[in-house]
Write an enzyme that holds these catalytic residues in place. Structure first.
Site, PDB file in Angstrom:
ATOM      1  N   TYR A  53      57.166  41.754 123.361  1.00  0.00           N
ATOM      2  CA  TYR A  53      58.659  41.938 123.535  1.00  0.00           C
ATOM      3  C   TYR A  53      59.203  40.620 122.903  1.00  0.00           C
ATOM      4  O   TYR A  53      60.175  40.684 122.326  1.00  0.00           O
ATOM      5  CB  TYR A  53      59.098  42.359 124.969  1.00  0.00           C
ATOM      6  CG  TYR A  53      60.750  42.769 124.769  1.00  0.00           C
ATOM      7  CD1 TYR A  53      61.154  43.745 124.522  1.00  0.00           C
ATOM      8  CD2 TYR A  53      61.618  41.749 125.114  1.00  0.00           C
ATOM      9  CE1 TYR A  53      62.394  44.285 124.335  1.00  0.00           C
ATOM     10  CE2 TYR A  53      62.887  41.971 124.996  1.00  0.00           C
ATOM     11  CZ  TYR A  53      63.260  43.134 124.711  1.00  0.00           C
ATOM     12  OH  TYR A  53      64.748  43.550 124.499  1.00  0.00           O
ATOM     13  N   PHE A  55      80.055  45.601  97.891  1.00  0.00           N
ATOM     14  CA  PHE A  55      78.742  46.458  98.241  1.00  0.00           C
ATOM     15  C   PHE A  55      79.493  47.335  99.429  1.00  0.00           C
ATOM     16  O   PHE A  55      80.133  46.863 100.354  1.00  0.00           O
ATOM     17  CB  PHE A  55      77.628  46.106  98.323  1.00  0.00           C
ATOM     18  CG  PHE A  55      76.687  47.189  98.392  1.00  0.00           C
ATOM     19  CD1 PHE A  55      76.344  47.942  97.439  1.00  0.00           C
ATOM     20  CD2 PHE A  55      76.109  47.682  99.798  1.00  0.00           C
ATOM     21  CE1 PHE A  55      75.446  48.965  97.588  1.00  0.00           C
ATOM     22  CE2 PHE A  55      75.185  48.492 100.089  1.00  0.00           C
ATOM     23  CZ  PHE A  55      74.794  49.216  98.988  1.00  0.00           C
ATOM     24  N   THR A  56      79.158  48.673  99.427  1.00  0.00           N
ATOM     25  CA  THR A  56      79.612  49.581 100.372  1.00  0.00           C
ATOM     26  C   THR A  56      79.624  48.994 101.853  1.00  0.00           C
ATOM     27  O   THR A  56      80.449  48.583 102.465  1.00  0.00           O
ATOM     28  CB  THR A  56      79.031  50.814 100.238  1.00  0.00           C
ATOM     29  OG1 THR A  56      77.617  50.715 100.390  1.00  0.00           O
ATOM     30  CG2 THR A  56      79.294  51.748  99.133  1.00  0.00           C
ATOM     31  N   ASP A  88      74.046  37.787  98.995  1.00  0.00           N
ATOM     32  CA  ASP A  88      73.410  38.968  99.199  1.00  0.00           C
ATOM     33  C   ASP A  88      71.990  39.029  98.445  1.00  0.00           C
ATOM     34  O   ASP A  88      72.005  39.173  97.216  1.00  0.00           O
ATOM     35  CB  ASP A  88      74.248  40.211  98.948  1.00  0.00           C
ATOM     36  CG  ASP A  88      73.553  41.507  99.365  1.00  0.00           C
ATOM     37  OD1 ASP A  88      72.328  41.459  99.372  1.00  0.00           O
ATOM     38  OD2 ASP A  88      74.409  42.540  99.546  1.00  0.00           O
ATOM     39  N   LYS A 148      64.327  46.546 100.063  1.00  0.00           N
ATOM     40  CA  LYS A 148      64.225  46.331  98.518  1.00  0.00           C
ATOM     41  C   LYS A 148      63.217  45.504  98.085  1.00  0.00           C
ATOM     42  O   LYS A 148      62.108  45.714  97.862  1.00  0.00           O
ATOM     43  CB  LYS A 148      65.508  45.970  97.933  1.00  0.00           C
ATOM     44  CG  LYS A 148      66.575  47.331  97.858  1.00  0.00           C
ATOM     45  CD  LYS A 148      67.397  47.424  99.355  1.00  0.00           C
ATOM     46  CE  LYS A 148      68.621  48.262  99.045  1.00  0.00           C
ATOM     47  NZ  LYS A 148      69.191  48.501 100.676  1.00  0.00           N
ATOM     48  N   ARG A 172      77.801  56.441  92.509  1.00  0.00           N
ATOM     49  CA  ARG A 172      78.321  55.367  92.710  1.00  0.00           C
ATOM     50  C   ARG A 172      79.645  55.206  91.799  1.00  0.00           C
ATOM     51  O   ARG A 172      79.726  54.821  90.702  1.00  0.00           O
ATOM     52  CB  ARG A 172      77.211  54.422  92.172  1.00  0.00           C
ATOM     53  CG  ARG A 172      75.755  54.262  92.840  1.00  0.00           C
ATOM     54  CD  ARG A 172      75.681  53.394  93.873  1.00  0.00           C
ATOM     55  NE  ARG A 172      76.295  54.144  95.401  1.00  0.00           N
ATOM     56  CZ  ARG A 172      76.214  53.632  96.527  1.00  0.00           C
ATOM     57  NH1 ARG A 172      75.218  52.609  96.865  1.00  0.00           N
ATOM     58  NH2 ARG A 172      76.668  54.099  97.720  1.00  0.00           N
ATOM     59  N   PHE A 215      80.547  58.263 101.642  1.00  0.00           N
ATOM     60  CA  PHE A 215      79.544  58.820 100.540  1.00  0.00           C
ATOM     61  C   PHE A 215      78.210  59.207 101.261  1.00  0.00           C
ATOM     62  O   PHE A 215      77.677  60.316 100.576  1.00  0.00           O
ATOM     63  CB  PHE A 215      79.109  57.956  99.623  1.00  0.00           C
ATOM     64  CG  PHE A 215      78.474  56.752 100.028  1.00  0.00           C
ATOM     65  CD1 PHE A 215      79.448  55.429 100.440  1.00  0.00           C
ATOM     66  CD2 PHE A 215      77.177  56.352 100.228  1.00  0.00           C
ATOM     67  CE1 PHE A 215      78.887  54.413 100.956  1.00  0.00           C
ATOM     68  CE2 PHE A 215      76.705  55.079 100.712  1.00  0.00           C
ATOM     69  CZ  PHE A 215      77.540  54.184 101.137  1.00  0.00           C
TER      70      PHE A 215
HETATM   71  N1  PM9 Z   1      71.734  49.464  99.363  1.00  0.00           N
HETATM   72  C1  PM9 Z   1      71.179  51.494  98.071  1.00  0.00           C
HETATM   73  O1  PM9 Z   1      70.766  52.473  97.972  1.00  0.00           O
HETATM   74  C2  PM9 Z   1      70.718  51.533 100.547  1.00  0.00           C
HETATM   75  C3  PM9 Z   1      71.879  51.932 101.380  1.00  0.00           C
HETATM   76  S1  PM9 Z   1      73.609  52.219 100.696  1.00  0.00           S
HETATM   77  C4  PM9 Z   1      73.629  53.956  99.842  1.00  0.00           C
HETATM   78  O2  PM9 Z   1      71.439  50.574  97.076  1.00  0.00           O
HETATM   79  C5  PM9 Z   1      73.024  45.554  99.168  1.00  0.00           C
HETATM   80  C6  PM9 Z   1      73.257  45.023  97.537  1.00  0.00           C
HETATM   81  C7  PM9 Z   1      72.235  46.740  99.140  1.00  0.00           C
HETATM   82  C8  PM9 Z   1      72.144  47.342 100.438  1.00  0.00           C
HETATM   83  C9  PM9 Z   1      71.782  48.753 100.305  1.00  0.00           C
HETATM   84  C10 PM9 Z   1      72.582  46.571 101.597  1.00  0.00           C
HETATM   85  C11 PM9 Z   1      72.402  47.174 102.925  1.00  0.00           C
HETATM   86  C12 PM9 Z   1      73.271  45.351 101.341  1.00  0.00           C
HETATM   87  N2  PM9 Z   1      73.472  44.930 100.051  1.00  0.00           N
HETATM   88  O3  PM9 Z   1      70.547  49.434 103.437  1.00  0.00           O
HETATM   89  O4  PM9 Z   1      71.072  48.160 105.508  1.00  0.00           O
HETATM   90  O5  PM9 Z   1      71.947  47.523  98.053  1.00  0.00           O
HETATM   91  O6  PM9 Z   1      69.203  47.809 104.365  1.00  0.00           O
HETATM   92  O7  PM9 Z   1      71.209  47.312 103.121  1.00  0.00           O
HETATM   93  C13 PM9 Z   1      71.396  50.676  99.181  1.00  0.00           C
HETATM   94  P1  PM9 Z   1      70.338  48.163 103.956  1.00  0.00           P
END
Ligand code: PM9
Length: 463
Positions: free
Chosen positions: A74, A126-127, A217, A260, A384, A451
Site C-alpha cells: 500500500y 483539450f476536452t 501537457d 499514450k 473531434r 461527446f
Molecule cells: N486523450 C484521446 O482519445 C482520451 C480521452 S478524450 C477522448 O485523445 C491530451 C492531449 C489528451 C488526453 C486524452 C488527456 C487526458 C490529456 N491531454 O485520458 O485522462 O489527448 O489519460 O488523458 C484521449 P486521460
C-alpha cells in the site's frame, strides 16, 4: 513500398487477438442502438478500432515481464521508485505525483495552480484539460498560431504558440492573473501538430520575464520530439531522449497521460520542480487518487510504465509510429480525401466540413461521418468537432470550432500497414456516396464532456 518513407514494423508479433467483422445489417443496428455515438459501440462489434490511441497500446514482452514485478504494497512501492527514476531521467523534473490517468493529474494541477478568476493561456483547448481548468474557476484562452485552425495549410509546427498572442494576454490581463501557460506537445485537436523547440524556448523567455509558470501537457511528447528531429534545424543528430530532455527544460512541470506515449494501458502523472507546489499536490493526491507512492495505479502498472517510457525513446519505434500514421494520411490524400494537413503524430483527421459540404456544423457532420464510416466498414473513429467542443460556459451556446473533424487514431504497435490500407479503402468508398451521410440531432446531451455519452438521432429532413 518505400522502406525509408514507411519503415517496416520494428517488432515481431508474439501474441495476437482475433478480430472479426459483423455484417452491414448488424452494424446498422449497432450504431442505431449506440445513438450514433461511436463511444457507445461495444468493442466486439468493431473490426478496426481507431477510436483512440489512449490505453490501446500493445505492450512489449519486457513490459509484460515487468508486470510480474509488481510490488503491491500500500505504501512505498518499489515500482514507484522505478517510475520516479525513469521520469526523472527522461523528463528531468524534480518531483512526480502518480495518478490513475492524465485527467487525474489535470485535476490536481488545476486545483493547486489556478485561483478563481485567473486565465490559462494554451495552444488550443483539450476536452478534459479545459474542463478541469474551468471547474476550478479558470478561463482558458486559446493562443495557438492562427494557422492551426486552417485544415488545408501544410506547414511544419502548426502547434506553436503565437508569441504575440501570449504577450497580449499578459499585457491585457496582467501577469498576476495568469495561472500558468499550458503548452501541449503535440496538439491533439489541431491534428496532432507538433511544437518547435524554438517556440518552447521563446515561451520560456517570455514567461520567465513575467514570472509566469509553464506546464506542458506531455501526453504525446515523444511524437513531438520526433518531429523536431525530423524537421527542425539543428536537431537531426540529437537523440529522441536528448530532445525530450531539452523540451522539458523549458517547463516548470507537466501533466501526463501515460496511456499514450508511455505505451501502457492505464496510468498518468504530474511533474513539477517547485517544492511548495509538490507538497500541495501530495495533499490532494491522497484525496483523489491514492497514496503518493501509487496514485491510483497498481504497482505492476507503474513498472510497465517505467519500461514503456524507456522504449518510447527508441528511434526505430517512434519513427515507425509516426510514419505509419503518415502512410494512412498519404493514402487518403492521393485519393483526394480532405484531411487536416500536415498529418500529425497520432492520427489522421478527416476534414468533415469538406467531406460533407451538404451539412452545416449544427447538423454535426463529423459525428455523423464517424457513424457512417462504422456502418460502411466496421472501422471505429471519433468525432473531434462541435460535439467535443461543448458549450460556452457563460452563454450556454454551442462552441463552434473551426476544425470539424473525424479522427482516425492509430494505437501504438497494434495494427499493420495492411490494416491502414483497409481503413483508407473504407474512407474512399464512403466518400463516393458522401451525400447520403445524414444530419444528426441530440436526443440526450450530458452536461459535462458530452461527446463521451451523448446520444443522437438522424434529422428527419435529411433522410
Ligand atoms: N486523450 C484521446 O482519445 C482520451 C480521452 S478524450 C477522448 O485523445 C491530451 C492531449 C489528451 C488526453 C486524452 C488527456 C487526458 C490529456 N491531454 O485520458 O485522462 O489527448 O489519460 O488523458 C484521449 P486521460
Amino acid at each position: 513500398m518505400n522502406l525509408k518513407e514507411y519503415p517496416a514494423e520494428p517488432f515481431r508479433i508474439k501474441s495476437v487477438e482475433t478480430v472479426k467483422m459483423i455484417s452491414r445489417e448488424e452494424r446498422e443496428r449497432v450504431i442505431k442502438e449506440a445513438g450514433y455515438n461511436t463511444f457507445l459501440i461495444n468493442s466486439e462489434d468493431v473490426y478496426i478500432d481507431l477510436l483512440t490511441d489512449s490505453g490501446t497500446n500493445a505492450m512489449s514482452d519486457k513490459q509484460w515481464a515487468a508486470m510480474m514485478l509488481g510490488d503491491e504494497a500500500y505504501a512505498g512501492s518499489t515500482n514507484f521508485k522505478h517510475l520516479e527514476e525513469a521520469v526523472n531521467k527522461h523528463f528531468g523534473f524534480k518531483h512526480i505525483v502518480p495518478t490513475h490517468q492524465g485527467r487525474g493529474a489535470e485535476n490536481i494541477l488545476s486545483q493547486i495552480a489556478i485561483r478563481p478568476g485567473q486565465f490559462v493561456p494554451g495552444n488550443m483547448y483539450f476536452t478534459t484539460t479545459r474542463y478541469h481548468q474551468e471547474r476550478n474557476g479558470g478561463t482558458f484562452v486559446d493562443i495557438i498560431r492562427d494557422e492551426a485552425h486552417n485544415a488545408t495549410l501544410n506547414i511544419p509546427f502548426k502547434g506553436d504558440i503565437d508569441l504575440k498572442k501570449l504577450q497580449q494576454v499578459i499585457d491585457e490581463k496582467g501577469a498576476e492573473n495568469i495561472a500558468y501557460v499550458c503548452l501541449a506537445v503535440t496538439v491533439n485537436l489541431a491534428g496532432g501538430q507538433p511544437v518547435s523547440m524554438k517556440n518552447m524556448r521563446a515561451v520560456r523567455e517570455i514567461t520567465r520575464k513575467n514570472g509566469i509558470k509553464v506546464f506542458y501537457d506531455a501526453t504525446r511528447c515523444v511524437e513531438n520530439a520526433y518531429f523536431i528531429k525530423e524537421q527542425e534545424e539543428g536537431y537531426a543528430d540529437k537523440t529522441i531522449q536528448e530532445i525530450v530532455l531539452e523540451m522539458f527544460s523549458y517547463a516548470d512541470g507537466c501533466t501526463m497521460s501515460g496511456k499514450k506515449d508511455c505505451i501502457v494501458n492505464i496510468g498518468g502523472f504530474l511533474c513539477m520542480n517547485d517544492d511548495t507546489l509538490f507538497e500541495k499536490a501530495k495533499e490532494l493526491v491522497v484525496v483523489y487518487e491514492g497514496m503518493p507512492s501509487y496514485g491510483g495505479m497498481a504497482g505492476r502498472d507503474m513498472e510497465a510504465m517505467a519500461v514503456g517510457l524507456g522504449e518510447s525513446m527508441q528511434f526505430e519505434y517512434i519513427e515507425h509510429r509516426v510514419k505509419q500514421v503518415r502512410y494512412l494520411g498519404d493514402q487518403l490524400m492521393v485519393a483526394g480525401i480532405p484531411i487536416v494537413e500536415p498529418v500529425g503524430g497520432h492520427a489522421v483527421f478527416i476534414d468533415a466540413r469538406r467531406f460533407c459540404p451538404h451539412l452545416i456544423q449544427d447538423e454535426f457532420p463529423a459525428q455523423s461521418l464517424a457513424a457512417s464510416l462504422y456502418v460502411e466498414s466496421g472501422v471505429r473513429s471519433m468525432e473531434r468537432g462541435i460535439i467535443s467542443a461543448g458549450r460556452d460556459k457563460e452563454t450556454g451556446e454551442n462552441n463552434h470550432p473551426k476544425l470539424e473533424t473525424v479522427r482516425l487514431t492509430i494505437p501504438r504497435r497494434v495494427y499493420t500497414y495492411r490494416h491502414m490500407d483497409v481503413v483508407a479503402d473504407a474512407v474512399i468508398r464512403l466518400y463516393e456516396h458522401r451525400e447520403r451521410i445524414p444530419g444528426l440531432q441530440f436526443v440526450y446531451e450530458p452536461k459535462q464532456l458530452r461527446f463521451f455519452t451523448a446520444r443522437f438521432d438522424k434529422i428527419k429532413s435529411s433522410l
